[in-house]
Design an enzyme around this catalytic site. Structure first.
Site, PDB file in Angstrom:
ATOM      1  N   GLY A  15       0.766  -1.253   0.000  1.00  0.00           N
ATOM      2  CA  GLY A  15       0.000   0.000   0.000  1.00  0.00           C
ATOM      3  C   GLY A  15       0.790   1.293   0.000  1.00  0.00           C
TER       4      GLY A  15
ATOM      5  CE1 TYR B 223     -13.571   6.572   4.099  1.00  0.00           C
ATOM      6  CE2 TYR B 223     -14.821   4.977   5.376  1.00  0.00           C
ATOM      7  CZ  TYR B 223     -13.636   5.394   4.822  1.00  0.00           C
ATOM      8  OH  TYR B 223     -12.505   4.630   4.986  1.00  0.00           O
TER       9      TYR B 223
ATOM     10  CB  THR C  61      -3.191   9.605   1.981  1.00  0.00           C
ATOM     11  OG1 THR C  61      -4.563   9.176   2.001  1.00  0.00           O
ATOM     12  CG2 THR C  61      -2.603   9.463   3.369  1.00  0.00           C
TER      13      THR C  61
ATOM     14  CB  SER D  35       1.296   5.812   1.380  1.00  0.00           C
ATOM     15  OG  SER D  35       1.033   6.056   0.032  1.00  0.00           O
ATOM     16  CB  ILE D  36      -1.363   5.141   6.172  1.00  0.00           C
ATOM     17  CG1 ILE D  36      -2.234   6.393   6.392  1.00  0.00           C
ATOM     18  CG2 ILE D  36      -1.256   4.321   7.451  1.00  0.00           C
ATOM     19  CD1 ILE D  36      -3.663   6.107   6.795  1.00  0.00           C
TER      20      ILE D  36
ATOM     21  CE  LYS E 264     -10.876   1.494   4.913  1.00  0.00           C
ATOM     22  NZ  LYS E 264      -9.694   0.733   4.461  1.00  0.00           N
TER      23      LYS E 264
ATOM     24  CB  ALA F 117     -14.298   3.748  -3.291  1.00  0.00           C
TER      25      ALA F 117
END
Ligand code: NAP
Length: 263
Positions: free
Chosen positions: A13, A155, A193, A19-20, A162, A95
């Site tokens: 990822g 969201y 991000t 990015s996280i 999630k 998404a």
């Protein structure tokens, strides 16, 4: 000595330095983990390779999690390179942009399928392949968001994905627990991000969260990285199937209004 000295980690990822997954990779590296990295798209090689090169990570391979064959190839290469792994980080979501603007009721079948496939099923697919590479147990961590629990503007399908991801974490944790493998999710507060920028109104929402959260601060990649280290380390030994909130306490609020605004 670092908390993760001698452990092998596989991280999914990283798209860029925001990015996280990059924050997590830096934290795992700081604690002594030996790291392999996978990115999604051909175009990203240019960005991801130099970034992880800063940490002397030499295993950087492409893998689109929509393709079983690509996942199989990746894990075969990881096996050749590392033998076994102790840590897997899943920091992947997708998404369609139009599904993150307006309401949930307009979500298309294709948009729903893609969001669920990439953001949820991929955790199952990666866990399946990780099990044989974790003969001594291990730790799998996925990234989630509070939109799984409560409705947050725009969201939409990602909130539903999630919720399914968090349920998957629990089911997977029950499956692989007997092999000493732990599966958890980190629910991070909003962080700017590439993916987050696709959510309409995200900037305002994250500023608001930082203003009203009990700790009155915005969450950073580093905060999430440190929590990921703890979960992956032996200090998190008896923790599995959990969603750990790293959100400055935002999720505990029943009313997101400041005391002074009630006067
Ligand atoms: P990001 O940098 O855009 O990372 C999302 C990653 O998912 C990208 O590397 C992306 O690669 C990858 N991805 C998408 N489709 C893929 C596919 N088919 N195969 C493999 N990888 C694929 O955004 P991020 O905010 O760090 O997101 C990381 C995780 O944290 C996500 O699960 C997200 O939902 C979660 N999260 C984010 C926040 C936040 O506020 N940012 C808060 C809570 C949780 P490409 O760019 O190449 O598509």
């Amino acid at each position: 000595m670092g908390l993760l000295e001698g452990k092998n980690a596989l991280v999914f990822g990283i798209a860029n330095k925001h990015s996280i997954a990059w924050g997590i990779t830096q934290a795992l590296h700081r604690e002594g983990a030996n790291i392999a990295v996978s990115y999604a798209l051909e175009e990203l090689e240019r960005r991801v390779k130099p970034l992880v090169g800063e940490l002397d990570i030499d295993f950087v391979e492409r893998c689109n999690v929509l393709e079983d064959e690509e996942i199989d190839n990746l894990f075969a290469k990881v096996k050749d390179h590392m033998g076994t792994i102790d840590i897997l980080v899943h920091s992947i979501a997708y998404a369609e942009r139009e599904d993150l603007q307006g309401g949930y009721a307009t979500t298309s079948r294709l948009g729903f399928r893609r969001a669920m496939d990439i953001s949820v099923y991929s955790l199952v697919a990666l866990t399946q392949r990780a099990i044989p590479l974790m003969p001594n147990g291990g730790s799998i961590t996925a990234m989630t968001y509070y939109g799984s629990q409560k409705v947050l503007p725009h969201y939409n399908v990602m909130g539903v994905a999630k919720a399914a991801l968090e349920a998957s974490v629990r089911y997977l944790a029950a499956d692989v627990g007997p092999q000493g493998i732990r599966v958890n999710a980190i629910s991070a507060g909003p962080i700017k991000t590439l993916s987050a920028s696709g959510i309409a109104g995200f900037r305002k929402l994250s500023k608001f969260a930082g203003e009203v959260a009990p700790l009155r601060d915005m969450v950073t990649q580093q905060d999430v990285g440190n929590a990921a280290v703890w979960l992956a380390s032996d200090w998190g030994n008896m923790v599995t199937g959990e969603t750990l909130y790293v959100d400055a306490g935002y999720n505990i609020l029943g009313a997101t209004i400041l005391e002074e605004d009630l006067q």
